[in-house]
Design an enzyme around this catalytic site. Structure first.
Site, PDB file in Angstrom:
ATOM      1  N   PRO A 164      36.028   5.905  27.892  1.00 12.32           N
ATOM      2  CG  PRO A 164      35.454   7.550  26.125  1.00 12.32           C
ATOM      3  CD  PRO A 164      35.360   6.869  26.963  1.00 12.32           C
ATOM      4  CD  GLU A 165      40.830   1.795  30.429  1.00 15.45           C
ATOM      5  OE1 GLU A 165      41.938   1.455  29.765  1.00 15.45           O
ATOM      6  OE2 GLU A 165      39.740   1.126  30.856  1.00 15.45           O
TER       7      GLU A 165
END
Length: 284
Positions: free
Chosen positions: A2-3
């Site tokens: 996840p960014e």
DNA sequence: AGCGGGACCTGTGGGC
DNA sequence: TGCCCACAGGTCCCGC
């Protein structure tokens, strides 16, 4: 995994499940998942979730005391912080669901009506961390203290002043001290949109290019958030849903394929140890 | 200062 | 089918 857009999506989808509920018990299943600086997770007992939010790639649950915790001697945590790293997942399982092979921590929460709900932290690769913190403890955490500004909240001059030195612009964008929340996907995508080569020296990006780059970063992140992030393999939001932005990738994961703009072959290199894809013709 | 390499982990997909 | 290797959305640490 996840960014920024993915963590934002998890924060948004998780919040309705947890806000207003009170931590009742916790079951850590893998000791290394708890950050070494964290307060004991048991100290969460009696704290109510007041809000859910994102900072950089971190997901935070802000906590408030209840009558249960008012008389406590120790300083109760005021925030429960999650770093999902590559494969972390947060979700509220079905009432009868068993822990999975990769469940690293289970939290028991009591809803206002007295019924119980659970929060699972699953993490296949076990890089993720859970950190129960007070404001003072957060400030002692170097990673937190050094986090750069949120890309959606700064202007071009602020970014320009942070892009210095001889290292590659992509490496600078991945440095969370320079700007927070950008990872490998969005660095490549934003640089393509801004038509800037990932190999350019950060300090050589001029003011006009900087404005173009920040605009590209913001548009890419906002577009991805609108599509609930990108799902390559593991990523799911708190409802178990995948994102859709992977269908809009211009370069990430497309090495050897044709540039959507000029039709030439996209180059794939390694930069700072990360797979990097760009168009040598469109990006200068 | 900044780079490459390795470490931390598990799983998947491709090639043979 | 199975084995081996490369690689994966993040970050840290070491040596040059």
């Amino acid at each position: 995994m996840p960014e920024l857009p993915e963590v934002e999506t998890v924060a948004r989808t998780l919040t309705p499940y947890v806000v207003g509920n009170v931590f009742a018990w916790v079951k850590p299943l893998l000791a290394s998942t708890v950050h070494p600086m964290s307060l004991p997770l048991e100290n969460l007992a009696g704290m109510r979730v007041q809000a859910g939010r994102r900072r950089a790639k971190l997901l935070l649950l802000d906590l408030e005391p209840t009558s249960e915790t008012a008389a406590r001697q120790d300083a109760p945590p005021t925030a429960l912080v999650f770093h999902l790293r590559m494969t972390g997942r947060l979700f509220t399982p079905a009432a009868n669901a068993a822990e999975g092979k990769h469940t690293r921590c289970v939290f028991g929460l009591r809803k206002p009506d007295g019924s119980e709900t659970r929060l699972f932290f699953d993490d296949t690769r076990t890089f993720g961390k859970i950190f129960a913190a007070t404001p003072a403890l957060l400030e002692q955490w170097t990673f937190w203290r050094n986090l750069g500004p949120e890309p959606l909240e700064i202007d071009a001059s602020a970014l320009a002043s942070r892009l210095t030195g001889t290292r590659a612009i992509k490496t600078a964008l991945l440095d969370q001290k320079v700007i927070a929340g950008i990872g490998n996907i969005y660095a490549d995508e934003a640089l393509f949109r801004a038509r800037i080569s990932p190999l350019r020296k950060a300090g050589d990006i001029n003011g006009k290019e900087c404005a173009k780059l920040l605009d590209a970063i913001k548009k890419t992140l906002l577009q991805s958030i609108a599509q609930c992030g990108s799902s390559i393999r593991d990523y799911r939001d708190a409802d178990g849903n995948v994102g859709a932005f992977q269908n809009s990738f211009a370069v990430y994961g497309r090495g050897g394929e044709k540039c959507r703009k000029c039709g030439r072959e996209l180059q794939k290199i390694r930069l700072g140890g990360r797979a990097t894809v760009f168009c040598g013709h469109c990006q200068k």
